[in-house]
Enzyme design. Structure first.
Site, short mmCIF file in Angstrom:
data_model
loop_
_atom_site.label_atom_id
_atom_site.label_comp_id
_atom_site.label_asym_id
_atom_site.label_seq_id
_atom_site.Cartn_x
_atom_site.Cartn_y
_atom_site.Cartn_z
N HIS A 1 64.10 39.07 60.84
CA HIS A 1 62.66 39.08 60.30
C HIS A 1 61.67 38.26 60.84
O HIS A 1 61.82 37.35 61.42
CB HIS A 1 62.89 38.76 58.77
CG HIS A 1 63.24 37.28 58.56
ND1 HIS A 1 64.50 36.92 58.21
CD2 HIS A 1 62.20 36.29 58.09
CE1 HIS A 1 64.34 35.68 57.95
NE2 HIS A 1 63.15 35.34 57.73
N ASP B 1 58.28 36.04 59.62
CA ASP B 1 57.60 35.39 58.29
C ASP B 1 56.26 35.89 58.15
O ASP B 1 55.94 36.27 57.09
CB ASP B 1 57.64 34.03 58.51
CG ASP B 1 59.16 33.40 58.47
OD1 ASP B 1 60.02 34.10 58.15
OD2 ASP B 1 59.24 32.01 58.86
N ARG C 1 75.71 25.56 53.27
CA ARG C 1 74.68 24.92 54.01
C ARG C 1 73.39 24.61 52.94
O ARG C 1 73.03 25.70 52.32
CB ARG C 1 74.18 26.11 55.00
CG ARG C 1 73.03 25.89 55.76
CD ARG C 1 73.04 27.32 56.74
NE ARG C 1 71.90 27.27 57.59
CZ ARG C 1 70.59 27.55 57.18
NH1 ARG C 1 70.21 27.67 56.23
NH2 ARG C 1 69.76 27.37 58.52
N HIS D 1 63.59 35.83 64.03
CA HIS D 1 64.55 34.97 63.91
C HIS D 1 65.46 35.73 62.74
O HIS D 1 65.25 36.69 62.07
CB HIS D 1 64.29 33.92 63.46
CG HIS D 1 63.55 33.55 62.25
ND1 HIS D 1 62.05 33.73 62.33
CD2 HIS D 1 63.65 33.28 61.07
CE1 HIS D 1 61.64 33.67 61.18
NE2 HIS D 1 62.66 33.43 60.26
#
Length: 321
Positions: free
Chosen positions: A232, A234, A300, A290
């Protein structure tokens, strides 16, 4: 004309030998055996060549699959190294042209950077404990949970709730003023580092939404909100974004496997391996397409901190209610 002498007819072959005699009662000429030997040798060679080709093709397909899955050809930041500063300038996309420009802030210099020199590992651990306490109040049924201290959004099952309204005064037992002061200080230092890298004034940047903690594990996705791994941009997803940053709160290979951050560049992808206290930042347009790899094991933690040049889209720091 002299009559032609005929060769004696061959008998049927059985067991690889001739049954009928040749002229003068001799066995068939050795050239027949030689021919069959050559055929057998050719068959063995073809079989070997086929197996080698199949193995090579299988290896190529496996490599292609892994390359597509990992999307990695170059590591910008290894988890084992401590980086003072690393910055790569890249051409800006045209995404910013379709939005109102703010001189001295809207990106004209685009790129991506990584640093381990802004936030200490001890500070990252303290920030992580804030995330852990908040997310302990809820959590997604799938593998990705978020906590937004600004809006109060918290993953709960397959939905979101406002933790300030949902838990009311109990929030005072979860967070402290010191937690929020550290959060504000960390945000400010990251903002100043981004401004320095792109040659703009930090005063021209405004915190924007969504800015949130994320906790990701390998639980199967239950809703589209759990599918964090899709590529995607941003600026396309959130029009207000001009600069995006991430502060990692856990260590790649120690706390989790997978989950690396990948820039999807034409011909050569770049990856960042998370490390507690590491800050990665980049301009939010299509020049920085990214994704995040799927987390294979462990958990995470990170916080996404987003900035806009448009004051109309700015938000304040969270306040303990």
């Amino acid at each position: 004309m002299a009559p032609q002498r005929r060769a004696a007819p061959r008998g049927p072959e059985s067991g690889g030998t001739a049954a009928g005699p040749d002229r003068g009662g001799r066995r068939p000429h050795s050239s027949a055996k030689k021919s069959r030997g050559q055929q057998e040798s050719r068959r063995r060679w073809l079989k070997a060549a086929f197996l080698l080709s199949a193995a090579a093709l299988g290896g190529l397909l496996s490599w292609s699959y892994l390359s597509a899955e990992d999307g990695v050809t170059e590591v910008l930041a290894h988890h084992s190294e401590s980086l003072q500063d690393k910055f790569v300038e890249i051409p800006c996309s045209e995404d910013y042209d379709s939005h109102k420009r703010f001189e001295g802030c809207t990106p004209r210099k685009c790129g991506r950077g990584v640093t381990d020199a802004v936030i200490t590992r001890e500070e990252a651990e303290r920030i992580r404990r804030i995330a852990e306490r908040g997310l302990s109040l809820g959590g997604s049924d799938g593998g990705a949970s978020i906590l937004d201290l600004h809006s109060g959004a918290l993953s709960l099952g397959k939905h979101f709730v406002n933790l300030y309204r949902y838990f009311g005064d109990k929030i005072q037992d979860v967070f402290t003023e010191e937690d929020f002061a550290l959060y504000r200080d960390v945000r400010l230092r990251i903002q100043q580092r981004i401004a320095q890298a792109f040659g703009i004034s930090s005063a021209s940047m405004y915190l924007t939404k969504p800015t949130f903690f994320s906790r990701i594990n390998n639980t199967e996705a239950k809703t589209t909100h759990d599918e964090y791994w899709h590529p995607h941009v941003d600026k396309v997803t959130y029009g207000s974004f001009d600069y995006t940053s991430l502060l990692y709160l856990s260590d790649y290979t120690e706390d989790f496997g997978g989950g690396r951050f990948v820039f999807l560049d034409a011909g050569s992808n770049k990856t960042i391996e998370p490390r507690a206290g590491r800050v990665s930042f980049f301009t939010s347009g299509s020049e920085n397409l990214h994704r995040v790899e799927k987390v294979r094991w462990g958990t995470r933690y990170a916080i996404t901190i987003s900035f806009t040049c448009n004051p109309d889209h700015g938000i304040g720091d969270p306040v303990l209610m």
